[in-house]
Design an enzyme around this catalytic site. Structure first.
Site, PDB file in Angstrom:
ATOM      1  N   THR A  67      35.251  27.345  38.887  1.00  0.00           N
ATOM      2  CA  THR A  67      35.214  26.263  40.195  1.00  0.00           C
ATOM      3  C   THR A  67      35.497  27.153  41.457  1.00  0.00           C
ATOM      4  O   THR A  67      36.454  27.715  41.506  1.00  0.00           O
ATOM      5  CB  THR A  67      36.340  25.345  40.046  1.00  0.00           C
ATOM      6  OG1 THR A  67      35.930  24.758  38.656  1.00  0.00           O
ATOM      7  CG2 THR A  67      36.010  24.243  40.908  1.00  0.00           C
TER       8      THR A  67
ATOM      9  N   SER B  85      36.141  41.414  52.078  1.00  0.00           N
ATOM     10  CA  SER B  85      37.517  40.558  51.595  1.00  0.00           C
ATOM     11  C   SER B  85      37.791  39.754  52.955  1.00  0.00           C
ATOM     12  O   SER B  85      38.005  40.165  53.941  1.00  0.00           O
ATOM     13  CB  SER B  85      38.377  41.581  51.242  1.00  0.00           C
ATOM     14  OG  SER B  85      39.994  40.922  51.140  1.00  0.00           O
TER      15      SER B  85
ATOM     16  N   ASN C 194      40.220  52.942  54.614  1.00  0.00           N
ATOM     17  CA  ASN C 194      41.417  52.192  54.928  1.00  0.00           C
ATOM     18  C   ASN C 194      42.777  52.881  55.218  1.00  0.00           C
ATOM     19  O   ASN C 194      43.605  52.041  55.986  1.00  0.00           O
ATOM     20  CB  ASN C 194      41.614  51.189  53.891  1.00  0.00           C
ATOM     21  CG  ASN C 194      41.995  51.980  52.362  1.00  0.00           C
ATOM     22  OD1 ASN C 194      41.145  52.603  52.006  1.00  0.00           O
ATOM     23  ND2 ASN C 194      43.190  51.626  51.775  1.00  0.00           N
TER      24      ASN C 194
ATOM     25  N   CYS D 152      48.381  48.936  49.491  1.00  0.00           N
ATOM     26  CA  CYS D 152      48.795  48.796  47.656  1.00  0.00           C
ATOM     27  C   CYS D 152      49.689  49.971  47.468  1.00  0.00           C
ATOM     28  O   CYS D 152      50.197  50.147  46.366  1.00  0.00           O
ATOM     29  CB  CYS D 152      47.302  49.109  47.113  1.00  0.00           C
ATOM     30  SG  CYS D 152      45.959  48.007  47.974  1.00  0.00           S
TER      31      CYS D 152
HETATM   32  N1  PLP Z   1      38.824  48.133  49.589  1.00  0.00           N
HETATM   33  C1  PLP Z   1      39.441  48.363  50.574  1.00  0.00           C
HETATM   34  C2  PLP Z   1      39.048  49.436  51.389  1.00  0.00           C
HETATM   35  C3  PLP Z   1      40.641  47.701  51.081  1.00  0.00           C
HETATM   36  O1  PLP Z   1      41.240  48.220  52.295  1.00  0.00           O
HETATM   37  C4  PLP Z   1      41.233  46.869  50.298  1.00  0.00           C
HETATM   38  C5  PLP Z   1      42.723  46.427  50.656  1.00  0.00           C
HETATM   39  O2  PLP Z   1      43.331  46.873  51.206  1.00  0.00           O
HETATM   40  C6  PLP Z   1      40.462  46.464  48.832  1.00  0.00           C
HETATM   41  C7  PLP Z   1      39.371  47.033  48.664  1.00  0.00           C
HETATM   42  C8  PLP Z   1      41.151  45.497  48.230  1.00  0.00           C
HETATM   43  O3  PLP Z   1      40.971  44.001  48.676  1.00  0.00           O
HETATM   44  P1  PLP Z   1      41.413  42.735  48.368  1.00  0.00           P
HETATM   45  O4  PLP Z   1      43.054  42.788  48.819  1.00  0.00           O
HETATM   46  O5  PLP Z   1      40.870  41.497  49.008  1.00  0.00           O
HETATM   47  O6  PLP Z   1      41.532  42.778  46.958  1.00  0.00           O
END
Ligand code: PLP
Length: 375
Positions: free
Chosen positions: A237, A199, A151, A324
Site C-alpha cells: 500500500t 530520496s 555524499n 550512516c
Molecule cells: N545514497 C546516498 C548517496 C546517500 O547519501 C544516502 C543517504 O545518506 C543513501 C543513498 C540512502 O538513502 P536513504 O537514507 O533514503 O535510504
C-alpha cells in the site's frame, strides 16, 4: 527547544512547510487506500497520480517511469539486484569504490550469488574518469552504477560521459542521485541514464520515502511481490502522505533551484573565505566541481571525531563522514578511495549547508572551529 546550527544537510534536511501542509490531509481526512475503487479513495488516488506527474516533470521523465520506494537505499538495492537477477546468467557489474553502502553492499550481495564486481577507483579529486570506465567495460558487463555526487566529499561525476560509454557497449547505466535531486537541475533523458535513485528526505521531503526512475523498456524485474501497486513492480500500500510531501518538496526546490543554489554557494564562499583568513591550515576535498554547500575539510593532525563532539557542545551539527558511518570511527572508505593521507583523513569533517542556513550560522561555525582548533 535548544537552538541548533544545523549544518548536516547531506545527512537529512528540514521538511518544507509546503510539503508538510500538502501531506497533512492524507492522515486524518483523505486516508483511503488508493487501490480501492469507491468514491472515498478518489482523492488519494488522484494525489498519487499527480505526485508521479509532478516528480516526473521535475526530472524530465515520463510519469510511468517513476516508481515510489521507501528511499534511496531501496532504490539502489532495486536497481542493482533487479538487473543482476533478471535471469540465470552471471554478469559483471561495474561500480565505484566510493559509492554509498546502499550500492556497495548490494554489489557484495550480488558477488555472493556469483556475479563479478569491478570497483572503479576515483581520482584524488573525487572524480571517476570516463577513461577508467572505458578500460574496464567488457562484453560481460551488464550494469554500470556510478553515483551522481559523492555524499562525503560532494564531487560531481561526469554522468553523461559515463552513461554514453556504457550505452556504446549496450550496458545499462544506473546512478545514485540521492544527494543531487532537488539541488541540481536534472533531465534524465538528456543525461542518458537508465535508472536513477532519489530520496525525499535529502530534498526537504519526508524520511522513508523515495523513488527510482526507470527508463521505459529497461526491463527491470519487480522488487516486491504482492499487490499490483507501482504497475505490479513494487507491491505494498502506497505511502500517500509521504509521496504527496515528496512531490511538493521536489517541486518547491526545483522552482527555486537557481536562487537556492546561489544562496548556498555564497554562504559556502563566505565560510571558506573566513576560514582561510583565520590561518588554520586545512584542505578541501572533492576537487573543483562539488555540490553546492557540501564542504569536506581536512585539518592536518586534528581529530575529526573530537571536532564533531566539541561543535556539538556549541550546538552545531556537522558530520565526520556519511550519516550512516557516524558510529564508525574508522577512516571512511571514501577518504581511503581518494588516497587522502592518514594525517588528513583523521582530521576530516563534513559541513553541508542548506537553503535554511544563514550567514549567522556560517559565522558561528567558523568561530567554533577557530576556538576548537586553536586549542
Ligand atoms: N545514497 C546516498 C548517496 C546517500 O547519501 C544516502 C543517504 O545518506 C543513501 C543513498 C540512502 O538513502 P536513504 O537514507 O533514503 O535510504
Amino acid at each position: 527547544m535548544k537552538q541548533y546550527v544545523y549544518a548536516d544537510n547531506a545527512a537529512t534536511t528540514k521538511m518544507d512547510k509546503v510539503a508538510y501542509e500538502a501531506m497533512a490531509p492524507y492522515f486524518l481526512e483523505e486516508y483511503g487506500n488508493a487501490s480501492q475503487s469507491y468514491a472515498f479513495s478518489r482523492t488519494p488516488k488522484k494525489a498519487l497520480k499527480e505526485a508521479r506527474e509532478t516528480i516526473a516533470s521535475c526530472i524530465g521523465a515520463f510519469p510511468d517511469e517513476i516508481y515510489f520506494t521507501s528511499g534511496g537505499t531501496e532504490s539502489d538495492n532495486w536497481a542493482i539486484k533487479g538487473v543482476a537477477t533478471s535471469n540465470e546468467r552471471k554478469y559483471t557489474i561495474i561500480t565505484s569504490s566510493f559509492e554509498h553502502h546502499a550500492v556497495l553492499h548490494s554489489c557484495t550481495a550480488m558477488e555472493k550469488l556469483g556475479h563479478h564486481i569491478v570497483y572503479l577507483k576515483p581520482e584524488k579529486t573525487g572524480e571517476i574518469s570516463p577513461n577508467v570506465l572505458k578500460r574496464e567495460i567488457t562484453e560481460d558487463t551488464k550494469l554500470v552504477s556510478v553515483m551522481y555526487a559523492n555524499n562525503e566529499i560532494g564531487s560531481i561525476q561526469p554522468i553523461k560521459d559515463l552513461s554514453d560509454i556504457a550505452h556504446e557497449k549496450g550496458v545499462l547505466f544506473h546512478t545514485d542521485a540521492v544527494q543531487v535531486v532537488g539541488h541540481v537541475d536534472i533531465d534524465v533523458h538528456s543525461l542518458g541514464v537508465d535508472m536513477l535513485s532519489a530520496s525525499a528526505h535529502k530534498f526537504n521531503g519526508m524520511k522513508g520515502c523515495g523513488f527510482l526512475y526507470v527508463r521505459k523498456g529497461c526491463g527491470l524485474i519487480p522488487y516486491a511481490d504482492g499487490g499490483a501497486q507501482e504497475s505490479g513492480s513494487r507491491a505494498g500500500t502506497e505511502n500517500i502522505p509521504g509521496i504527496v510531501a515528496m512531490a511538493a518538496a521536489l517541486k518547491n526546490n526545483c522552482d527555486h533551484l537557481v536562487e537556492n543554489s546561489k544562496k548556498i554557494t555564497s554562504l559556502e564562499s563566505e565560510f571558506l573565505r573566513m576560514l582561510a583568513e583565520s590561518n588554520i591550515p586545512f584542505v578541501r576535498n572533492g576537487g573543483l566541481h562539488t555540490l553546492p554547500g557540501l564542504i569536506s575539510l581536512s585539518f592536518p593532525g586534528a581529530d575529526g571525531e573530537a571536532i564533531l563532539h566539541r561543535l556539538d557542545l556549541l550546538g552545531i551539527c556537522i558530520s565526520t563522514g556519511s550519516a550512516c558511518n557516524s558510529q564508525n570511527t574508522e577512516i571512511s572508505h571514501v577518504l581511503k578511495a581518494i588516497d587522502l593521507g592518514n594525517e588528513y583523513a583523521k582530521g576530516t569533517i563534513r559541513i553541508s549547508l542548506g537553503k535554511y542556513n544563514t550567514m549567522e550560522d556560517v559565522e558561528k561555525i567558523v568561530s567554533g572551529l577557530k576556538k576548537i582548533l586553536a586549542e
